[in-house]
Motif scaffolding. Sequence first.
Motif, short mmCIF file in Angstrom:
data_model
loop_
_atom_site.label_atom_id
_atom_site.label_comp_id
_atom_site.label_asym_id
_atom_site.label_seq_id
_atom_site.Cartn_x
_atom_site.Cartn_y
_atom_site.Cartn_z
N ASP A 1 0.84 -1.19 0.00
CA ASP A 1 0.00 0.00 0.00
C ASP A 1 0.88 1.25 0.00
OD1 ASP A 1 -1.86 1.98 0.33
OD2 ASP A 1 -2.92 1.01 1.98
N PRO A 2 0.84 2.07 -1.05
CA PRO A 2 1.69 3.28 -1.06
C PRO A 2 1.36 4.25 0.05
CG PRO A 2 0.12 3.29 -2.90
CD PRO A 2 0.04 1.95 -2.27
N ALA A 3 0.13 4.18 0.59
CA ALA A 3 -0.24 5.08 1.68
C ALA A 3 0.58 4.79 2.94
CB ALA A 3 -1.73 4.95 1.98
N VAL A 4 1.01 3.54 3.13
CA VAL A 4 1.81 3.20 4.31
C VAL A 4 3.17 3.89 4.26
CG1 VAL A 4 2.90 1.30 5.57
CG2 VAL A 4 0.61 1.01 4.61
N ALA A 5 3.82 3.84 3.11
CA ALA A 5 5.11 4.52 2.97
C ALA A 5 4.96 6.02 3.15
CB ALA A 5 5.72 4.20 1.61
N GLN A 6 3.87 6.56 2.65
CA GLN A 6 3.64 8.00 2.83
C GLN A 6 3.43 8.35 4.30
OE1 GLN A 6 0.40 9.45 0.46
NE2 GLN A 6 0.64 11.57 1.12
N LEU A 7 2.68 7.52 5.03
CA LEU A 7 2.49 7.76 6.46
C LEU A 7 3.81 7.67 7.21
CD1 LEU A 7 -0.79 5.81 7.37
CD2 LEU A 7 -0.39 8.27 7.60
N ALA A 8 4.67 6.76 6.80
CA ALA A 8 5.94 6.58 7.50
C ALA A 8 6.82 7.82 7.42
CB ALA A 8 6.68 5.37 6.93
N ARG A 9 6.59 8.68 6.45
CA ARG A 9 7.40 9.90 6.32
C ARG A 9 6.81 11.09 7.07
NH1 ARG A 9 7.50 7.86 0.92
NH2 ARG A 9 5.82 9.26 0.32
#
Length: 431
Positions: free
Chosen positions: A363-371
């Motif tokens: 899920d690309p949203a997970v990587a975005q949240l991690a930042r």
Amino acid sequence: MALTARTPLLALAGALVVALLAPTLAGVLAVCAVILAGVVADLLFAGSVRALTFSRDGATSVRLGERAEVRLRVTNPGRRTVRGVLRDAWQPSAGAETDRHRVAVPPGKARTVTTVLRPTRRGDRLAHRVTVRAVGPLGLAARQGSHEVPWAVRALPPFHSRRHLPGRLDRLRRLDGRSAAHVRGQGTEFDSLREYVLGDDVRSIDWRATARAADVMVRTWRPERDRHVLLVLDTGRTAAGRIGDGTRLDAAMDAALLLAALASRAGDRVDLLAYDRGVRASVQGVAAAQLLPSLVTAMAPLEPELVESDARGLVGEVLRRTRRRSLVVLLTGLDPAPLEEGLLPVLPSLTARHRLLVAAVADPAVAQLARGRGDADAVYGAAAAERTLAERAHVTALLARHGAEVVDAVPDRLPPALADRYLDLKAAGRL
């Protein structure tokens, strides 16, 4: 005087003149009587909708989001013209641009109307019913009737990843010896001998040929053809997760189609199995020319089942179908609980006989949240995302220890990443 379609109109006009000249109760009653007579006359002179007959032709399949036309032929066997509105009703997800058509069908004649569809969901999009409202000559009343005229248009997966195919085919041609490059690896086919050049693998030196020649000779190899690739789609509950505008299953299908197109061009045999607690779709023994049409047709009606997939049953089905050593590509999730409790205990029986490649949609949203670092909410979200990423990395390591390789990528990157891993295996002679 014979009754004709113009008689009610003349009577109504006369009644209106009487009412205007003598606006009395009697005149109003006269107008009401004439209007009622006009309604009755409309019903008498309107064409019969019950006698109409219908037939369809046109598109039976279309790629999701593309345009399809379905034609409806209306035949009037009656003695009066059927004039009015026809509604060709479809499921909302069929995406009909308009379902209402003006029609005028003379006695003994036929007319054709066309409904344009642009489906918004995969699967079979069904026609509901055809309703015709035939108005009388005054337009005061109409006859209406509905008819069942079945038809289905199958909305196929869109195959967005096809844009990656030319570049991978070019690399495949180089691997396959149709360009100057040759590869070597265990399980490849001998191609030819040539002189040794700096950088060649010394294990490829042919000492007998070298003894007969003036230079050191090496063997060149090409990837084996006619290998077996089994694509396995996990259609259990994890496949229902939303990723962007679609589900994990949609992204997995796109990746599977690209790999199937590439593997069939490489001369490999490609089969498909969709499974959760039973076989949902299957494609076996299809020739390369018919592979992609067969795959998209089988995939089109698939929807995720909100049940936990039966890993033991899935592995048993794979082993039953594949007797010879094959590349098994399992498109599933990397959720720790279902993998650790379901797949990992039965994985050794699968990896002992086949090479397993696990493809997972991230899920690309997970990587975005991690930042995220802007405020307290963003920091908490980042911590949760980091934990999710760490769990995926842990599961990937567990799968690797059990002999499986993992491709974990976001939806847009998964198809080319999976195709590249397949080509890497080909280049290394590991298929």
